[in-house]
Design an enzyme around this catalytic site. Structure first.
Site, mmCIF file in Angstrom:
data_model
loop_
_atom_site.group_PDB
_atom_site.id
_atom_site.type_symbol
_atom_site.label_atom_id
_atom_site.label_comp_id
_atom_site.label_asym_id
_atom_site.label_seq_id
_atom_site.Cartn_x
_atom_site.Cartn_y
_atom_site.Cartn_z
ATOM 1 N N GLY A 52 0.869 -1.171 0.000
ATOM 2 C CA GLY A 52 0.000 0.000 0.000
ATOM 3 C C GLY A 52 0.906 1.222 0.000
ATOM 4 O O GLY A 52 1.765 1.357 0.868
ATOM 5 N N ARG A 85 10.800 -0.860 -4.051
ATOM 6 C CA ARG A 85 9.728 -0.882 -5.050
ATOM 7 C C ARG A 85 9.760 0.441 -5.803
ATOM 8 O O ARG A 85 9.885 1.507 -5.197
ATOM 9 C CB ARG A 85 8.359 -1.118 -4.386
ATOM 10 C CG ARG A 85 8.323 -2.475 -3.658
ATOM 11 C CD ARG A 85 6.922 -2.911 -3.319
ATOM 12 N NE ARG A 85 6.155 -3.204 -4.525
ATOM 13 C CZ ARG A 85 4.836 -3.384 -4.521
ATOM 14 N NH1 ARG A 85 4.162 -3.291 -3.397
ATOM 15 N NH2 ARG A 85 4.202 -3.649 -5.647
ATOM 16 N N GLN A 183 -5.190 -8.895 -3.751
ATOM 17 C CA GLN A 183 -5.388 -7.980 -2.624
ATOM 18 C C GLN A 183 -6.862 -7.659 -2.400
ATOM 19 O O GLN A 183 -7.275 -7.375 -1.274
ATOM 20 C CB GLN A 183 -4.625 -6.669 -2.852
ATOM 21 C CG GLN A 183 -3.109 -6.808 -2.851
ATOM 22 C CD GLN A 183 -2.554 -6.993 -4.244
ATOM 23 O OE1 GLN A 183 -3.233 -7.513 -5.138
ATOM 24 N NE2 GLN A 183 -1.317 -6.598 -4.448
ATOM 25 N N ASP A 224 -0.637 4.785 -6.661
ATOM 26 C CA ASP A 224 0.743 4.618 -6.194
ATOM 27 C C ASP A 224 1.612 5.802 -6.573
ATOM 28 O O ASP A 224 2.615 6.079 -5.924
ATOM 29 C CB ASP A 224 1.332 3.314 -6.724
ATOM 30 C CG ASP A 224 0.676 2.133 -6.022
ATOM 31 O OD1 ASP A 224 -0.468 1.805 -6.387
ATOM 32 O OD2 ASP A 224 1.271 1.594 -5.084
#
Lengths: 349, 349
Positions: A52, A85, A183, A224
């Site tokens: 998240g 990430r 998810q 994101d």
């Protein structure tokens, strides 16, 4: 949010390290992981034990504070955490907030805590602003998990839904399962179940059908990274929903704190899209008949696979952004205005 | 097509009943099922042991011939077989072809065989016509399984790809996994692997991203029913691909025999969409580490789910239909022309 009747955060600092709910085991079991080193924190993010966009920013911030307390090389720690990430810009935001007050460990920990509190406050405000978009019985579609597991306490896309439920508006949520990591099926369905909010799980491929058939009033997802022009990267599968919503005149909102907006990224085409392991696609994990967690292979052995983890929704398909400073157009002007509002507010991030 | 070096059909008649490759166990194992009664045939279709619009028409046709040989009530058998699945119109076509020559068992069996041969011939012709749409190295995206498991010997959407591979054009196929039943991951990936055709498995939600990024030259899917105006019902998830293809100017084709066209259905809105069990969505089946087939539960116990098995792509999004009489516009006029051509040809269905 409450798990089994107890108030629970998705991640928190404690003297022995960074604690987090291990999101790989939910819904089978709720276990708490502890990252005692920077490498532990980095691996928890890479393996998606914590995930998240806002939450990984918070956890990375605590990770850098941990590095300071342990006397690690701070630049090495910063870079290790940053490269876990590539897509979510919140990761950089959390790390920068803590590095700004380096090298004093106590000040760095306080900066991490402040970043955490600010994200919680932003999520709460997103819930308030988003609530105005819901009516009694609104049928909301969402994708992936942008609930309190992704953002401490409230979430982004789910924050307005939690608000609406508490206000007695009885929202209904279509939960897109979100292959390959599921998810939606594992985390969002679990969160909504814990809160007693009506919902139905759907295949990702069924979203356009439900939008076409008039069964959805609005779509809300998280993000994101949002580029300066309003293009938004979110979990792969989001873009298809935005296209279908547009085709059927259904509002499509992105809910995200301003920490998710990257004004250094001009457009969505400039956002790096993470490619994850093909194994995620070739298999699925769940509980067998005996209640044991098992991973099963779905496709023929050796099947090649492509696994982009995110996609980009062009701003023209986004009805508006739901931010902590209000609902603003998904345009360069809208984003500039949001940052102006934030700069004028005492809780500006 | 060949399996392990042997020429194999997806289903065939034999004196002890209707034989079929059990598509529920592929790719783990290739097993042959035998339906000895109408009820066996009906259950094989309902459970999707046999699937694919043209193939279920063929199997139902043999099922009605079986009923005749057993001396069953033919109208009861007809209705039992017809109500196995509501969307694919080929089911009705196969049954009608056999009922037209009732009650003589030998003539009914011959009608079933003729229907089977006609579907094979149609699929072969679809491959020929579709081949003209491919270039050297064409990157084709498909959804679900419209290969030889769905249509004897050639398939529909995959027929042009098999042709192209044999012609040395080296096609590349993006295989959308097709939740919840994973026909793409399990069946299409397996078929392409057996034929040595380059491919990559993708999540259904990743299709729009690849289309946006210019990685796909054309999309070809099959169909379960095409309305008189060219709207096409196909496996859920197809519509989202058509929307994304349109958004990026990429041709989107439906490959189907004329048995899939239902001129009695005016538009896509009139096509019944099968709702299947939520269990399909709540779990997935595959091989565990020990090579045992296991079903694992993905979502929290008791999660409500919606599982529409098909969706409708409006004809305006379909570049053309690839049929056995040529590539025709997905319009009322195009379809009328295709049927005229078929009526003028000696092998007209």
């Amino acid at each position: 949010m409450r798990v089994g009747g107890r108030d629970t955060h998705a991640a928190w600092w404690s003297d022995d390290g960074v604690h987090y709910l291990d999101q790989r085991t939910i819904p089978a079991t709720v276990t708490v992981g502890v990252a005692r080193t920077v490498e532990d924190v980095a691996q928890a993010i890479e393996d998606m034990a914590v995930r998240g966009a806002p939450l990984i920013g918070v956890v990375a911030a605590y990770g850098l504070a941990l590095a300071a307390r342990r006397g690690d090389d701070l630049e090495v720690a910063f870079q290790r955490l940053l490269r876990t990430r590539p897509t979510a810009i919140n990761l950089l935001r959390g790390l920068e907030a803590v590095r700004a007050v380096a090298p004093d460990p106590a000040r760095m920990l306080e900066a991490a805590r402040a970043h955490d509190r600010a994200e919680v406050a932003a999520a709460e405000a997103i819930g308030e602003h988003g609530l105005a978009l819901l009516r009694c019985g609104s049928r909301v579609m969402t994708h992936c998990n942008a609930g309190w597991l992704a953002v401490q306490d409230w979430g982004t896309a789910l924050a307005p839904i939690y608000r609406a439920a508490r206000a007695g508006l009885a929202p209904f949520v279509y939960v897109s399962e979100t292959r390959p990591r599921l998810q939606g099926a594992r985390l969002t369905a679990w969160e909504l179940g814990q809160e007693g909010i009506d919902h139905a799980l759907i295949a990702d491929g069924a979203a356009a059908h439900l939008l076409q058939r008039g069964q959805v009033d609005l779509v809300i997802t998280g993000a994101d990274r949002i580029a300066r022009n309003g293009d938004a990267a979110n979990k792969v599968g989001t873009y298809a929903k935005a296209l279908a919503a547009k085709a059927h005149g259904i509002p499509f909102y992105i809910a995200a704190p301003l920490t998710t907006v990257d004004r250094a990224t001009p457009t969505g085409a400039d956002i790096p899209i993470e490619e994850r392991s093909p194994d995620e696609l070739l298999s699925a994990e769940g509980l067998d008949e005996a209640g044991e967690v098992r991973r099963v292979r779905l496709a023929p052995a050796g099947t090649p696979a492509l696994n982009p983890a995110f996609d980009v929704t062009p701003h023209a398909l986004i009805t508006a952004l739901i931010t902590e400073v209000g609902v603003v157009p998904a345009t360069g002007e809208g984003i500039a205005e949001a940052f102006q509002r934030a700069a004028g507010s005492p809780e500006a991030i």
